[in-house]
Design a protein around this motif. Structure first.
Motif: not given
Length: 577
Positions: A194-199, A333-352
Motif C-alpha cells: 500500500v503506497f502512502t506518503a511516508n512511514a 535513497f533520498g529521492y523521491p520524498t513524499g512516498v512510503g509504503a505499508l508492506i503487508v500480508k493480505e490476510s492482515f489487511l482483511e481484518i482491518l
C-alpha cells in the motif's frame, strides 16, 4: 460511482525479471561486475556506478509492454579506482587516513562506494558540506534524479483511476513499483504493498483500522518513534490496554523482559498488536527481529517499523514474516520524498476496519444513503485518493540502485562508526583534561570484517558536548556546526522514550502532567533537552568522519570555544539558532 479502473494484469514473469532487482545479497568479496536488467531508460543511472563504466545499450524497435522510449541494456562491466591517500599530501587528514586504513583494512573492500561518492554525490565535495544526518533523510543519487527527469519528459502519464492509455501506463508503473518493493524485501506470496506518503502515514493506516477492543492490548517498546507511540491513542479510545517494554540505558530492550511482557498480556479471546522498532533513530539500538516470531506464536499481530532499519540492513520477509512493515523511501535513497509504503500480508489487511472511505477506495456509494461497496482490489481499499503515480517509477529505480550497493554498506559504516566513536571518546579539554563529549547511544558490540555481514546496531552516534564543568547547550553546538558547513541534528528526534533513557530522565518523564510544554519540561530538568545526533549513510566516507573529529577537537581548545561562544551570544535577536 467509484473506481472505474483496476490495475491491469501484469504478464506472468518473476518480479526480478520485471524490475531487475537483485535479491542475492550473499557477497563474500567485493565485486566489480554489476548486472542491472531491463527497466525503461536507464543509461544515466548505470553511468553513475563508476567513472570508468563500459556501457552498451540499444533501443528496441518495439518496447516491451508497449512502454514508450524504452532502452535495453546489456550486462554492464563496472570498474573502479580506489581512493588512496595521495603520495603528494602530507597533511594531518592524509596521515590519519593512512592510519585508518591500517587499523581497518577491511574498509578497502568497500571502495566501490568511494567511486559512488565521486559520481552520484560529488555535490557534497563541491559545496563543502559535511552531511551526517542520514537518519533524518538520505542524500539522493544525482543519476536517479536525471533518469527520472528524462523519463518524465518522454512519457505521458495520467491518473490511475481511468482506462486511457496514459492512465494504463501509470498503473503499469505502479504495479512495477509494488513488485520492486516486494522483491527488494524478499516477500513471499501473500504480501501486497500500500503506497502512502511516508512511514508515519502507513503506521496511521494500521492504527486507525486495527480492531482494538476492551479485551485486547497494544504492546510496544519505550524506545520508539512518536508515530509508533501515536497508535496508542486509537487503542485507548477503543478501550484496549497499552503496555510498554522498558528501554535500557542505551536504548532497545532486554529480550527476556520483552518476552515476559508479551507473555503476561498474551491475547486470549481477541487479537492484540505488537509493534517493534527495528532500529532506534536516537539510541542506535537494533532490536532482534526474532522477537516478532515469538509474539506471533502467542497470537499477536506484528508490526515492524523499519524506517530506520531499511536504509542499511537487509530485511527478508521470507525469513521474518511480519504481518505489516512500514518504510519511507527518502530515508533509503533520498529521492523521491513524499512516498512510503505499508508492506503487508493480505490476510492482515482483511481484518482491518477502515473508519471511512474516500475516492479511489470504493466501487459504489449510495448518495443520499449509507450504503457503499469498497473496491475489490485489496491494496486500493487503503490508498486514499490518487497515489503519487508520477514518482513511483523513481522508487523502482531507487531500489535497484540501493540493491547494488547495500551489501557493501554495513561493513563500510561499521569501520567509520568504530573509528568515529573511538576518536571522539579520546578527545580531552586542553585546560582540564576532561572529556569533550559523552557518547550516550549504543556502541556496536562487534566489528564487521567482511562484505555481506550485518551489524547488531546502526551507524548513529548520539552524544552531548561537555565543557570543563557542565554540558554545553545543543543550540550552541548546532550554531557552530552550521558555521562549519556540517549538517547534523540536535533534539529528541521524535523519540521521547529513547531520549529519556539516554539522558537518564525517566523519573521526570513519569511526573509530566496534562498540558505540559517542552519549556516546562526543560525547567524541571534544569537544562536544554536532547542530544547531538551524528548519523552516517550510503555516501559517507572517511573525510566526513574526519571533519566531525576536527569539529569536536576545536571545542576542546578553551580559547577557540570561548570565541565561538561570544559570537553565538551576540547573534541578533530573532535570528534562528
Amino acid at each position: 460511482m467509484g473506481n472505474k479502473h483496476s490495475s491491469p494484469v501484469v504478464p506472468d514473469q518473476s518480479r526480478e525479471q520485471r524490475i531487475g532487482i537483485n535479491t542475492n545479497h550473499d557477497h563474500s568479496a567485493p565485486v566489480s561486475r554489476i548486472s542491472l536488467r531491463y527497466h525503461k531508460s536507464q543509461a544515466s543511472l548505470l553511468k553513475s556506478i563508476s567513472s570508468q563504466d563500459t556501457l552498451s545499450y540499444k533501443k528496441p524497435s518495439a518496447s516491451p509492454h508497449n512502454y514508450p522510449n524504452v532502452t535495453h541494456l546489456s550486462s554492464t562491466l563496472t570498474t573502479y579506482t580506489p581512493l588512496t591517500p595521495s603520495i603528494s599530501r602530507h597533511d594531518a587528514e592524509s596521515r590519519a587516513y593512512s592510519a585508518f586504513l591500517k587499523s581497518f583494512p577491511e574498509y578497502q573492500s568497500t571502495w566501490i562506494l568511494d567511486t559512488l561518492r565521486r559520481t552520484d554525490f560529488a555535490r557534497l565535495d563541491r559545496t563543502g558540506e559535511t552531511y551526517v544526518d542520514y537518519m533524518g533523510g538520505a542524500q539522493h543519487p544525482e543519476s536517479l534524479v536525471r533518469v527520472h527527469s528524462t523519463f518524465l519528459t518522454e512519457t505521458v502519464m495520467g491518473n490511475t483511476h481511468s482506462v486511457s492509455n496514459s492512465s494504463k501506463l501509470s498503473s503499469r508503473y505502479a504495479d512495477e513499483a509494488r513488485d520492486a518493493v516486494l522483491s527488494f524485501f524478499q516477500a513471499p506470496p501473500g504480501y501486497t504493498v500500500v503506497f502512502t506518503a511516508n512511514a508515519t502515514a502507513a503506521l496511521k493506516l494500521v492504527g486507525e483500522a486495527y480492531p482494538f477492543k476492551s479485551n485486547n492490548s497494544y504492546i510496544l517498546g519505550a524506545d520508539s518513534h512518536n508515530s509508533v507511540h501515536g497508535i496508542r491513542e486509537y487503542a485507548l479510545r477503543r478501550g484496549a490496554k497499552v503496555h510498554y517494554i522498558p528501554s535500557t540505558s542505551t536504548g532497545g530492550f532486554v529480550i527476556s523482559t520483552a518476552k515476559d511482557i508479551l507473555s503476561q498480556h498474551r491475547p486470549q479471546n481477541a487479537s492484540s498488536l505488537f509493534a517493534l522498532t527495528g532500529l532506534s533513530n536516537i539510541t542506535n539500538a537494533k532490536n532482534p527481529l526474532s522477537i516478532l516470531a515469538f509474539a506471533s506464536s502467542l497470537g499477536y499481530h506484528t508490526l515492524l517499523d523499519a524506517a530506520a532499519l531499511a536504509p542499511s540492513s537487509v530485511i527478508s520477509l521470507s525469513e521474518t514474516p511480519v504481518d505489516a512493515m512500514v518504510v519511507s523511501f527518502y530515508k533509503m535513497f533520498g529521492y523521491p520524498t513524499g512516498v512510503g509504503a505499508l508492506i503487508v500480508k493480505e490476510s492482515f489487511l482483511e481484518i482491518l476496519e477502515r473508519p471511512w472511505f474516500a475516492g479511489g477506495t470504493v466501487d459504489v456509494v449510495q448518495v443520499p444513503g449509507s450504503i457503499f461497496t469498497r473496491t475489490r482490489v485489496l491494496h486500493e481499499q487503503f490508498e486514499d485518493g490518487t497515489i503519487n503515480f508520477m514518482t513511483l517509477p523513481a522508487v523502482t529505480d531507487g531500489l535497484r540502485f540501493l540493491s547494488a550497493y547495500l551489501p557493501f554498506l554495513p561493513l563500510r559504516l561499521s569501520c567509520l562508526t568504530h573509528y568515529l566513536t573511538t576518536s571522539l571518546s579520546c578527545l580531552r579539554h586542553d585546560s582540564t583534561g576532561t572529556p569533550v563529549v559523552k557518547i550516550l547511544s549504543k556502541f556496536p558490540s562487534r566489528r564487521l570484517k567482511s562484505v555481506g555481514e550485518q551489524g547488531d546496531s546502526g551507524s548513529t552516534i548520539s552524544l552531548v558536548f561537555l565543557s570543563a564543568r557542565e554540558m554545553i547547550s545543543n543550540s550552541f553546538i548546532e550554531h557552530v556546526a552550521v558555521s562549519r558547513n556540517i549538517s547534523l541534528r540536535t533534539g529528541c528526534m521524535c523519540n521521547p522514550g529513547g531520549a529519556a533513557s539516554l539522558l537518564g530522565i525517566q523519573g521526570q518523564m513519569e511526573r509530566l502532567y496534562s498540558g505540559v510544554t517542552l519549556k516546562d519540561f526543560e525547567r524541571v530538568v534544569g537544562r536544554e533537552l536532547g542530544v547531538v545526533r551524528i548519523s552516517l549513510g550510503l555516501a559517507s566516507n572517511f573525510q566526513d568522519v574526519w571533519n566531525i573529529v576536527m569539529f569536536a577537537s576545536s571545542l576542546a581548545d578553551s580559547r577557540t570555544r570561548q570565541a565561538l561562544w561570544d559570537t553565538w551570544t551576540n547573534v541578533p535577536i530573532g535570528q534562528a539558532l
